[in-house]
Scaffold this active site. Structure first.
Site, mmCIF file in Angstrom:
data_model
loop_
_atom_site.group_PDB
_atom_site.id
_atom_site.type_symbol
_atom_site.label_atom_id
_atom_site.label_comp_id
_atom_site.label_asym_id
_atom_site.label_seq_id
_atom_site.Cartn_x
_atom_site.Cartn_y
_atom_site.Cartn_z
ATOM 1 N N LYS A 75 32.371 63.041 7.918
ATOM 2 C CA LYS A 75 32.353 63.184 6.460
ATOM 3 C C LYS A 75 33.614 62.512 5.915
ATOM 4 O O LYS A 75 34.686 63.096 5.877
ATOM 5 C CB LYS A 75 32.323 64.660 6.076
ATOM 6 C CG LYS A 75 31.649 64.958 4.706
ATOM 7 C CD LYS A 75 32.283 64.313 3.501
ATOM 8 C CE LYS A 75 33.528 65.040 3.052
ATOM 9 N NZ LYS A 75 34.079 64.443 1.769
ATOM 10 N N GLU A 125 45.619 67.346 10.971
ATOM 11 C CA GLU A 125 46.723 66.435 10.675
ATOM 12 C C GLU A 125 46.870 66.449 9.169
ATOM 13 O O GLU A 125 46.050 65.896 8.436
ATOM 14 C CB GLU A 125 46.407 65.030 11.206
ATOM 15 C CG GLU A 125 47.646 64.168 11.389
ATOM 16 C CD GLU A 125 47.928 63.273 10.200
ATOM 17 O OE1 GLU A 125 48.663 63.741 9.295
ATOM 18 O OE2 GLU A 125 47.440 62.153 10.175
ATOM 19 N N CYS A 139 50.472 60.033 4.891
ATOM 20 C CA CYS A 139 50.915 61.394 5.225
ATOM 21 C C CYS A 139 52.271 61.383 5.914
ATOM 22 O O CYS A 139 53.056 62.327 5.778
ATOM 23 C CB CYS A 139 49.877 62.078 6.108
ATOM 24 S SG CYS A 139 49.436 61.126 7.568
ATOM 25 N N GLU A 194 54.881 66.919 -1.306
ATOM 26 C CA GLU A 194 54.358 65.587 -1.006
ATOM 27 C C GLU A 194 53.781 64.949 -2.267
ATOM 28 O O GLU A 194 52.957 65.541 -2.951
ATOM 29 C CB GLU A 194 53.273 65.695 0.068
ATOM 30 C CG GLU A 194 52.713 64.368 0.506
ATOM 31 C CD GLU A 194 51.649 64.507 1.588
ATOM 32 O OE1 GLU A 194 51.652 63.698 2.519
ATOM 33 O OE2 GLU A 194 50.828 65.446 1.490
#
Length: 503
Positions: A185, A260, A294, A393
């Site tokens: 997905k 992750e 990331c 972030e």
């Protein structure tokens, strides 16, 4: 030159299939804000069909088609996929540039890595054959033991939009190499190249149901996949908030997950560096992939003795970065992926300013680009550790800066985060680099560089950056069940109970 975006359906059981509810999601080019196509919108009903197809595929012909086949057999398909990826590199790179705003040269680099990743996992699949029945040394001569490596089963793979096909491949390639059947997905913000992977699977004759690709929104397609009772494992790359939800859903069924997640990684620059080399690595570490990484080393921690001169260098280098449509020659910074992401990035910059930080450069839209979700490369100074820009972030081209006086202070600042994905250190003193490498609380360390990634090396973090490792041999182990077998080899009876025949 732009190319038309193919119109695809869901890929389930080796065939194109219209979603049960027949809904579609528009594709918006982040460079122009124009709708350039659409993708199918899967829902829970489609996930059920895909999972059932994957389960059938695993047991078809007693598993001999895939799960129980040799690793060498599976490797042939992985190599065929790699060859087709390479053959279609130009097309796939352009589609990714249109779909997610990645500069074309970066996208082409990514497609090379996709092919390399399939090739590498073909090698691992072949090696897996030699790992079967690995002996266990036991202290009793009456027993012998060995290990079997079985595929974990049907796996759900949920992937992000910043490296659409590459992040998918990080999961698809090891899952297939291990003998699993998978439901992929991809993010609804960048699914085009993943649907082209389905077309490649048809071309190479991958057995039906071994890889199913379902596009759609997270709540409507991702959530039903994560919580599906007949999915044996979930692997997810994305935000920490979504990762937490996936972990919670999997926990209800005691289902293994690998996550992750986000990062707020530091790059520590000491006073003995070559300023220009360090400046380029610092900017590359934060602005590569339009800042949407990331592992971005988005917290610059710089020695106070060179801070002023180094920041001047960074600003000069930033002015030299070409910001443009990703398909233009020499583009080095494209748009962020969506209007929502653009607003999020600009909000972070606004909040930093309101909290007392200084926008040293950037912080706004390029003057010559009226359309598209473009943000100038941004450097923010006078940052306090309590500020949002230091702690959260951004996922955009924004670098925040603090200075340090001692090595101990640098380490403390580097580890001052809930995240633990990556860190970088730049210094000519390699013993110092080794000390920091050991002190960093993270899963990946770069020495005198930032962001290089190789599929042979394990990738993953700690703390709120998730757990489990992708890539390398450990990445394959994510998709294997280790079965220990113990065999009694003596001809003598066990002798624990008295035999009735001897009474």
């Amino acid at each position: 030159m732009a190319i038309p975006v193919p119109s695809r359906l869901l890929f389930i059981d080796g065939q194109w299939r219209e979603p049960v509810k027949k809904n579609r999601i528009p594709i918006i080019n982040p460079s122009t804000e124009a709708i350039i196509g659409d993708i199918p919108a899967a829902t829970a009903e489609d996930i059920d069909i895909a999972v059932e197809a994957a389960r059938r595929a695993l047991i078809r012909n007693g598993g001999k088609d895939w799960a129980a086949a040799s690793g060498a057999h599976r490797a042939k398909f992985l190599r065929a996929i790699a060859a087709k990826i390479t053959e279609r590199k130009s097309e796939l790179a352009k589609l990714e540039a249109l779909d997610c705003g990645k500069p074309l040269e970066e996208a082409a680099w990514d497609i090379d890595d996709v092919a390399g990743c399939f090739e590498y996992h073909a090698d691992l699949a072949e090696t897996l054959d030699s790992r079967q029945k690995a002996p266990i040394s036991l202290p009793a001569e009456t027993f012998k033991g060995y290990l079997l490596m079985d595929p974990i089963g049907v796996v759900g793979l949920i992937t992000p939009w910043n490296y659409p096909l590459l992040m998918a491949t990080w999961k698809v390639a090891p899952a297939l190499a291990a003998g699993c059947a998978a439901i992929l997905k991809p993010s609804e913000l960048a699914s085009v190249s993943c649907l082209e992977l389905a077309d490649i699977c048809i071309e190479v004759g991958l057995p039906p149901g071994i890889l199913n690709i379902v596009t759609g929104l997270g709540p409507e397609a991702g959530a039903p996949l994560a919580s599906h009772p007949h999915v044996d494992k979930i692997a997810f790359t994305g935000s920490s908030a979504t990762g937490s939800k996936i972990m919670s859903a999997a926990a209800q069924l005691v289902k293994p997950v690998s996550l992750e997640l986000g990062g707020k990684s530091p790059i520590v620059v000491f006073e003995d560096v070559d300023l220009d080399k360090a400046a380029e690595w610092t900017l590359f570490g934060c602005f590569w992939t339009n800042g949407q990484i990331c592992s971005a080393t988005s917290r610059l921690i710089i020695h106070e003795n060179i801070a002023r001169e180094f920041l001047d260098k960074l600003v000069a280098w930033c002015r030299n970065i070409k910001i443009s449509d990703p398909l233009e020659d020499g583009c080095r910074l494209g748009p962020v992926v969506s209007s929502g992401q653009y607003e999020k990035v600009m909000s972070f910059i606004s909040t930093a300013k309101s909290e007392g930080a200084t926008i040293l450069c950037g912080g706004k839209r390029p003057e010559n680009l009226e359309k598209g979700f473009f943000v100038k490369p941004t450097i923010i100074t006078d940052v306090k550790t309590s500020m949002q820009i230091w702690r959260e972030e951004v996922f955009g081209p924004v670098l925040c800066v603090k200075t340090f006086a001692t090595e101990e202070e640098a380490i403390e600042l580097a580890n001052d985060t809930h995240y633990g994905l990556a860190a970088a250190v730049l210094s000519e003193d390699l013993e110092r680099c080794e000390r920091l490498t050991k002190a960093f609380q993270c899963g990946i360390v770069w020495v005198n560089c930032s962001q290089p990634c190789f599929c042979q090396a394990p990738w993953g973090g700690k703390k709120r950056s998730g757990f489990g490792r992708e890539l390398g041999e450990r990445g394959l182990d994510n998709y294997l069940n280790v079965k220990q077998v113990t065999q009694y080899v003596s001809s003598d009876p066990w002798g624990w109970y008295k035999s009735p025949s001897k009474l």
